[in-house]
Scaffold this active site. Structure first.
Site, short mmCIF file in Angstrom:
data_model
loop_
_atom_site.label_atom_id
_atom_site.label_comp_id
_atom_site.label_asym_id
_atom_site.label_seq_id
_atom_site.Cartn_x
_atom_site.Cartn_y
_atom_site.Cartn_z
CG HIS A 158 -7.90 -46.08 9.49
ND1 HIS A 158 -8.06 -44.94 9.13
CD2 HIS A 158 -9.05 -46.53 10.33
CE1 HIS A 158 -9.26 -44.57 10.22
NE2 HIS A 158 -9.41 -45.17 10.89
CG ASP A 175 -4.21 -38.88 8.93
OD1 ASP A 175 -5.38 -39.11 8.07
OD2 ASP A 175 -3.68 -39.96 9.52
CG ASP A 227 -3.74 -45.62 8.62
OD1 ASP A 227 -2.81 -44.28 8.48
OD2 ASP A 227 -5.14 -44.74 7.75
CD GLU A 254 -8.81 -41.00 9.01
OE1 GLU A 254 -7.75 -41.57 8.81
OE2 GLU A 254 -9.09 -40.71 10.06
FE1 FEO Z 1 -6.64 -43.51 8.88
FE2 FEO Z 1 -3.19 -42.25 9.76
O1 FEO Z 1 -4.77 -42.04 8.50
#
Ligand code: FEO
Length: 402
Positions: free
Chosen positions: A151, A82, A173, A80
């Site tokens: 996640h 981030d 995460d 992801e």
């Molecule tokens: Fe699932 Fe902090 O990204």
């Protein structure tokens, strides 16, 4: 840069984001952080990257600890953006570094960064599966454990055993919190706040994945973990048992108390009158109630309360033969996150058509709530007799087994 040193041979090279207040729709009242780490054995490992706007800061952190050419491995625990946003930028500085990701992580990296990176870059990523290891010398060994859908499909955790130091779970995460602080460890911060943020994080990010989390937790819990370093918020060293127990409870939908959440919106005040009368009747029975009007409430906070409530009462006026927009939006968010083991009740005022309670019942049923047959539907402005909810609340409490 001693402030970056977490412990011997482990450094923090992430970015603490004190400004962010919205994380893809999730309200982050207390900011967040995108954690990345460097571990040194005989070899040097970089674990994860940061959100792309903070690449330069990340790069300076790394350079303050080691030379870029000395980084032997880059572990990508999760794609992801981030965490991987700076991946295409940092790999250009690491031509000889071996990249490690889960098998699905390799696909996800290619899927995200094919425009920026040449094919051969993806061909030099080592795809790991459960139990694969990486020995970096000086007593330190990583074991990789993919945790698909916690996640994303690509997610994995990297567990480092250290014969001369602490065993560290780099959990990405899992066990994170959207919380900005310059104090990196749990026990250096207010634990009430940290646990509240961990709870809100679980409710808004992980709640719908609870079935999978409940299966993975025993595996994680069986590891000899001394420290947990997640990808958001503080690292855990003094309260590991508490956060693992909390995850166990949340993933099973267990509740501390049988409380009620009332969530609604109102057009001209009638649906609010119903909400307040329901609150009054429930409170008279000594049961805790929280009431949120959706015009002013924050959905991320409301869903956190929804995760903890035994019963959720949802109210909407009928507008244009349907749900009030804020109620429709919240119910869609709640349906996606799938809070477990909930009792539902629908209510609302109307002028002529009055479809709302039926629409709410349908959505709550689709969300697997145990919905009460009784629906509260009141035309125009409620009269005092309309607001006598003793019988309905008797039934609700009976259902809640209080
Ligand atoms: Fe699932 Fe902090 O990204």
């Amino acid at each position: 840069m001693t402030h970056l040193e977490l412990m011997k041979d482990v450094w923090y090279v992430g970015y603490v984001d004190f400004e962010v207040r919205n994380f893809h729709g999730y309200s982050t009242h207390k900011g967040s952080s995108y954690n990345a780490y460097i571990v040194k054995g005989e070899k040097t490992v970089l674990i994860d990257t940061v959100k792309r706007p903070y690449f330069e800061y990340f790069l300076e952190n790394i350079k303050s600890i080691c030379k870029l050419e000395d980084i032997d491995y880059l572990i990508v625990n999760h794609v992801e953006p981030d965490h991987s946003g700076s991946f295409p930028l940092i790999v250009k500085h690491l031509p000889n570094t071996e990249i490690i990701a889960s098998e699905r992580g390799v696909d996800a990296l290619r899927g995200h960064y094919h425009e920026e990176l040449a094919d051969d870059l993806f061909n030099r990523i080592r795809a790991v599966k459960e139990g694969d290891t990486l020995d970096i010398g000086n007593g330190k060994k990583f074991t990789f454990v993919p945790i698909p859908m916690i996640h994303w499909p690509d997610s994995m955790v990297s567990f480092m055993t250290d014969e001369k130091g602490k065993n560290v779970l780099f959990s990405n995460d899992a066990f994170g919190q959207h919380f900005a602080t310059s104090k990196r460890w749990d026990d250096e911060n207010d634990m009430c706040v940290i646990m509240q943020e961990a709870e809100k994080y679980y409710a808004n990010i992980l709640l719908h994945l609870s079935g999978l989390i409940a299966k993975v937790l025993p595996k994680v819990g069986s590891l000899p973990i001394d420290l947990i370093c997640p990808s958001h918020g503080v690292c855990w060293r003094s309260n590991i048992k508490d956060i693992v127990e909390a995850y166990t409870k949340w993933s099973k939908g267990e509740l501390d108390e049988k409380s009620v959440l009332i969530v609604y919106d109102t057009m001209w005040g009638s649906t609010e009158k119903i909400a307040k009368a329901l609150q009054n009747e429930i409170e008279h029975r000594g049961i805790a109630v929280k009431r949120f009007k959706l015009t002013t409430a924050d959905y991320s906070d409301v869903i956190t309360e929804a995760m903890k409530a035994k019963a959720i009462l949802v109210g909407s006026p009928t507008l244009n033969n349907g749900l009030y927009p804020t109620v429709a939006e919240y119910l869609s968010y709640q349906k996606g996150l799938k809070p477990m083991n909930k009792i539902g009740l629908a209510f609302g005022s109307y002028g002529w058509s009055g479809q709302c309670p039926d629409e709410i019942v349908q959505i709550l049923q689709d969300t697997k709530f145990d919905v009460m047959d009784e629906k509260i539907k009141i035309k125009y402005v409620p009269k005092p007799a309309d607001l006598d909810f003793k019988l309905i609340i008797d039934k609700l409490i009976d259902k809640m087994s209080i």
